[in-house]
Design a protein around this motif. Structure first.
Motif, PDB file in Angstrom:
ATOM      1  N   HIS A   1      27.130   4.617 -28.840  1.00 13.22           N
ATOM      2  CA  HIS A   1      28.674   4.524 -29.244  1.00 13.22           C
ATOM      3  C   HIS A   1      28.234   4.614 -30.895  1.00 13.22           C
ATOM      4  O   HIS A   1      27.102   4.105 -31.567  1.00 13.22           O
ATOM      5  CB  HIS A   1      29.238   3.463 -28.918  1.00 13.22           C
ATOM      6  CG  HIS A   1      28.743   2.203 -29.215  1.00 13.22           C
ATOM      7  ND1 HIS A   1      28.444   1.575 -30.335  1.00 13.22           N
ATOM      8  CD2 HIS A   1      28.344   1.369 -28.164  1.00 13.22           C
ATOM      9  CE1 HIS A   1      27.848   0.184 -29.949  1.00 13.22           C
ATOM     10  NE2 HIS A   1      27.678   0.288 -28.766  1.00 13.22           N
TER      11      HIS A   1
ATOM     12  N   CYS B   1      26.772  10.644 -30.959  1.00  9.24           N
ATOM     13  CA  CYS B   1      28.052   9.856 -31.170  1.00  9.24           C
ATOM     14  C   CYS B   1      28.220   9.961 -32.665  1.00  9.24           C
ATOM     15  O   CYS B   1      29.152  10.057 -33.438  1.00  9.24           O
ATOM     16  CB  CYS B   1      28.066   8.540 -30.631  1.00  9.24           C
ATOM     17  SG  CYS B   1      28.158   8.462 -29.037  1.00  9.24           S
TER      18      CYS B   1
ATOM     19  N   ALA C   1      32.261   7.118 -28.288  1.00  8.71           N
ATOM     20  CA  ALA C   1      31.324   6.529 -27.213  1.00  8.71           C
ATOM     21  C   ALA C   1      31.187   7.696 -26.060  1.00  8.71           C
ATOM     22  O   ALA C   1      32.126   7.930 -25.616  1.00  8.71           O
ATOM     23  CB  ALA C   1      31.810   5.243 -26.731  1.00  8.71           C
TER      24      ALA C   1
END
Length: 247
Positions: free
Chosen positions: A3, A219, A244
């Protein structure tokens, strides 16, 4: 879980009134975006205060064992929003400096093969893959109301001059109503979760979000490209994104 979170003041505003929260609790992960509003620096105060209250609530929730049944998680997200609402509303009604302040909230708790999404206001959550993007949340806004009653189309809502008027926010009223939805693994497996403020979602429709997913594989580069794209398109508001990868 991979993430990345980023916030940017944008190209026009002098202050960043957005806040975000990213925190892992063992196998669980909590993500949240807050977009503050109010005079002077009240918006900054509201979003930061709400973020801190949500974090403190879940720190305690997981410290005490963190029940994982769906009803308990949904109740926990609503309770965290209630706590944030009480804190922001109390200050807004006792200190004239903060009168009228409030904040949106969109939060996602990934736990026990489910993703729980809670929202108040018009900050959004999406599920994205290379084929498209699905908006999980429903805006609490005046233009969404106009769409719901058939006065305007979703496309017209994107450019409506009243698109920034929200009908629900954390800290504006004594009590707050929170929408909570649950995603099963079969719905989200292999997709990308995006939480963002309207400084991002206001510039990109579903096909554009899918294009980001096709172009960027990690990400961080995806989130940074989204922020850069929003700034290039005008950057009229603060921009916050949490991206994420869901497995």
């Amino acid at each position: 879980m991979e993430h990345f979170a980023i916030t940017d003041v944008g190209s026009v505003r002098e202050h960043n009134e957005d806040s975000y929260l990213v925190k892992e609790y063992g196998d669980a992960a909590l993500f949240a975006v807050f977009d503050g509003m109010g005079g002077a620096k009240a918006g900054e105060a509201a979003s930061a205060m709400a973020r801190d209250e949500v974090e403190k609530y879940f720190d305690g929730f997981f410290r005490e064992g963190g029940r994982t049944e769906p009803a308990a998680i949904q109740a926990a997200l609503a309770s965290a929003a209630d706590r944030a609402n009480f804190k922001v509303f109390s200050l807004a009604t006792t200190d004239a400096t903060y009168e009228g302040m409030g904040t949106t909230m969109v939060a996602a708790l990934c736990i026990a093969d489910k993703v729980y999404v809670a929202n108040v206001g018009d900050s959004r959550a999406y599920l994205i893959d290379s084929d498209g993007a699905m908006q999980i949340t429903r805006d609490h806004s005046f233009v969404q109301y106009l769409v719901d009653i058939g006065k305007i189309t979703p496309e017209e809502a994107r450019t409506n001059p009243k698109k920034n008027i929200i009908t629900r926010a954390v800290g504006v009223d004594k009590e707050v109503s929170v929408d909570v939805s649950v995603l099963e693994k079969k719905q989200y497996k292999g997709k990308t979760l995006l939480l963002c403020s309207d400084g991002l979602s206001g510039y990109f429709d579903a096909p554009a979000l899918a294009q980001f997913c096709r172009t960027y594989t990690d990400c961080e580069t995806m989130a940074r490209a989204m922020v850069d794209g929003a700034n290039a398109a005008g950057g009229s508001d603060n921009i916050t994104a949490i991206v994420a990868k869901l497995k």
